[in-house]
Design a protein around this motif. Sequence first.
Motif, PDB file in Angstrom:
ATOM      1  N   LEU A  45     -33.353  13.847  85.383  1.00  9.59           N
ATOM      2  CA  LEU A  45     -33.390  14.507  86.690  1.00  9.59           C
ATOM      3  C   LEU A  45     -34.343  15.704  86.726  1.00  9.59           C
ATOM      4  N   ALA A  46     -34.937  16.034  85.583  1.00  8.86           N
ATOM      5  CA  ALA A  46     -35.712  17.278  85.472  1.00  8.86           C
ATOM      6  C   ALA A  46     -36.936  17.315  86.385  1.00  8.86           C
ATOM      7  N   ASP A  47     -37.701  16.225  86.455  1.00  6.25           N
ATOM      8  CA  ASP A  47     -38.910  16.256  87.290  1.00  6.25           C
ATOM      9  C   ASP A  47     -38.558  16.462  88.761  1.00  6.25           C
ATOM     10  N   ASP A  48     -37.601  15.682  89.272  1.00 11.13           N
ATOM     11  CA  ASP A  48     -37.195  15.843  90.672  1.00 11.13           C
ATOM     12  C   ASP A  48     -36.561  17.207  90.905  1.00 11.13           C
ATOM     13  N   GLY A  49     -35.703  17.653  89.977  1.00  6.90           N
ATOM     14  CA  GLY A  49     -35.055  18.955  90.121  1.00  6.90           C
ATOM     15  C   GLY A  49     -36.050  20.096  90.156  1.00  6.90           C
ATOM     16  N   ALA A  50     -37.056  20.035  89.289  1.00  7.05           N
ATOM     17  CA  ALA A  50     -38.075  21.101  89.250  1.00  7.05           C
ATOM     18  C   ALA A  50     -38.895  21.124  90.533  1.00  7.05           C
ATOM     19  N   LEU A  51     -39.271  19.953  91.026  1.00  6.26           N
ATOM     20  CA  LEU A  51     -40.050  19.884  92.262  1.00  6.26           C
ATOM     21  C   LEU A  51     -39.228  20.395  93.453  1.00  6.26           C
ATOM     22  N   ILE A  52     -37.981  19.981  93.517  1.00  8.89           N
ATOM     23  CA  ILE A  52     -37.113  20.396  94.622  1.00  8.89           C
ATOM     24  C   ILE A  52     -36.892  21.905  94.613  1.00  8.89           C
ATOM     25  N   VAL A  53     -36.547  22.479  93.453  1.00 11.87           N
ATOM     26  CA  VAL A  53     -36.279  23.919  93.424  1.00 11.87           C
ATOM     27  C   VAL A  53     -37.546  24.698  93.747  1.00 11.87           C
ATOM     28  N   SER A  54     -38.719  24.171  93.381  1.00 10.26           N
ATOM     29  CA  SER A  54     -39.976  24.832  93.764  1.00 10.26           C
ATOM     30  C   SER A  54     -40.127  24.889  95.278  1.00 10.26           C
ATOM     31  N   GLU A  55     -39.815  23.790  95.936  1.00 14.96           N
ATOM     32  CA  GLU A  55     -39.903  23.750  97.404  1.00 14.96           C
ATOM     33  C   GLU A  55     -38.906  24.720  98.040  1.00 14.96           C
ATOM     34  N   LEU A  56     -37.678  24.739  97.538  1.00 11.19           N
ATOM     35  CA  LEU A  56     -36.663  25.630  98.115  1.00 11.19           C
ATOM     36  C   LEU A  56     -37.029  27.099  97.915  1.00 11.19           C
ATOM     37  N   VAL A  57     -37.501  27.435  96.727  1.00  8.18           N
ATOM     38  CA  VAL A  57     -37.911  28.822  96.467  1.00  8.18           C
ATOM     39  C   VAL A  57     -39.120  29.175  97.327  1.00  8.18           C
ATOM     40  N   SER A  58     -40.072  28.281  97.447  1.00  8.66           N
ATOM     41  CA  SER A  58     -41.250  28.542  98.285  1.00  8.66           C
ATOM     42  C   SER A  58     -40.853  28.792  99.732  1.00  8.66           C
ATOM     43  N   ASN A  59     -39.912  28.011 100.247  1.00 12.69           N
ATOM     44  CA  ASN A  59     -39.436  28.233 101.616  1.00 12.69           C
ATOM     45  C   ASN A  59     -38.781  29.600 101.757  1.00 12.69           C
ATOM     46  N   THR A  60     -38.006  29.979 100.759  1.00  9.06           N
ATOM     47  CA  THR A  60     -37.341  31.279 100.808  1.00  9.06           C
ATOM     48  C   THR A  60     -38.366  32.407 100.760  1.00  9.06           C
ATOM     49  N   VAL A  61     -39.353  32.278  99.898  1.00  6.20           N
ATOM     50  CA  VAL A  61     -40.403  33.293  99.807  1.00  6.20           C
ATOM     51  C   VAL A  61     -41.124  33.422 101.149  1.00  6.20           C
ATOM     52  N   ARG A  62     -41.385  32.296 101.781  1.00  9.73           N
ATOM     53  CA  ARG A  62     -42.141  32.283 103.037  1.00  9.73           C
ATOM     54  C   ARG A  62     -41.314  32.807 104.219  1.00  9.73           C
ATOM     55  N   HIS A  63     -40.033  32.477 104.282  1.00 11.11           N
ATOM     56  CA  HIS A  63     -39.278  32.723 105.509  1.00 11.11           C
ATOM     57  C   HIS A  63     -38.203  33.812 105.427  1.00 11.11           C
ATOM     58  N   ALA A  64     -37.627  34.050 104.274  1.00 13.53           N
ATOM     59  CA  ALA A  64     -36.552  35.047 104.177  1.00 13.53           C
ATOM     60  C   ALA A  64     -37.159  36.440 104.056  1.00 13.53           C
ATOM     61  N   ARG A  65     -36.441  37.408 104.492  1.00 12.75           N
ATOM     62  CA  ARG A  65     -36.908  38.788 104.405  1.00 12.75           C
ATOM     63  C   ARG A  65     -35.925  39.603 103.578  1.00 12.75           C
ATOM     64  N   CYS A  66     -35.866  39.286 102.293  1.00 11.53           N
ATOM     65  CA  CYS A  66     -34.997  40.025 101.384  1.00 11.53           C
ATOM     66  C   CYS A  66     -35.760  40.240 100.088  1.00 11.53           C
ATOM     67  N   ARG A  67     -35.260  41.119  99.243  1.00 11.60           N
ATOM     68  CA  ARG A  67     -35.992  41.450  98.016  1.00 11.60           C
ATOM     69  C   ARG A  67     -35.749  40.457  96.893  1.00 11.60           C
ATOM     70  N   SER A  68     -34.600  39.780  96.913  1.00 14.40           N
ATOM     71  CA  SER A  68     -34.305  38.869  95.820  1.00 14.40           C
ATOM     72  C   SER A  68     -33.637  37.600  96.337  1.00 14.40           C
ATOM     73  N   ILE A  69     -33.640  36.589  95.479  1.00 13.44           N
ATOM     74  CA  ILE A  69     -32.987  35.318  95.770  1.00 13.44           C
ATOM     75  C   ILE A  69     -32.150  34.946  94.550  1.00 13.44           C
ATOM     76  N   ARG A  70     -31.226  34.043  94.735  1.00 12.70           N
ATOM     77  CA  ARG A  70     -30.388  33.578  93.624  1.00 12.70           C
ATOM     78  C   ARG A  70     -30.529  32.071  93.519  1.00 12.70           C
ATOM     79  N   VAL A  71     -30.819  31.597  92.324  1.00 13.77           N
ATOM     80  CA  VAL A  71     -30.923  30.161  92.063  1.00 13.77           C
ATOM     81  C   VAL A  71     -29.723  29.772  91.214  1.00 13.77           C
TER      82      VAL A  71
END
Length: 140
Positions: free
Chosen positions: A46-72
């Motif tokens: 599951l590592a390849d799909d998991g890594a790609l998915i978490v990259s997309e989710l983090v990228s969306n958070t970086v782009r749209h959320a307005r907070c200093r930190s995120i939790r994975v």
Amino acid sequence: MPQPTTRARPTGCPGYSETLPREPESAGAARRLVCVALAAWGLDDLADDGALIVSELVSNTVRHARCRSIRVTVTRPEPARVRIGVVDKSKRLPELREPCTGDEGGRGLMLVEALAKDWGTDHLPWGKRVWVELHGEERR
């Protein structure tokens, strides 16, 4: 006097989690966290799909959320089922949309939907958690 012992549980809590700064470089740390968790559980498939998915989710958070930190977070509710979550303080929900032909972005959630067994958003008092589930093969 006997020493107390602890053993990692194969499913359930505890899982893996990390608080990261809301910046593009955090996608790499999130990928590493997912890959380490999946390797520890013997779910390398599951590592390849998991890594790609978490990259997309983090990228969306970086782009749209307005907070200093995120939790994975990476948890294992069942032996072959993994849940990856990205928590931020924004109440704005992700939108799955069809990108226009000339758009350079906007395909991330379509990719997440294609790779994940399931995905969604949990409302939290301070923001939201966007999560995905991946299912691997049962091992005996």
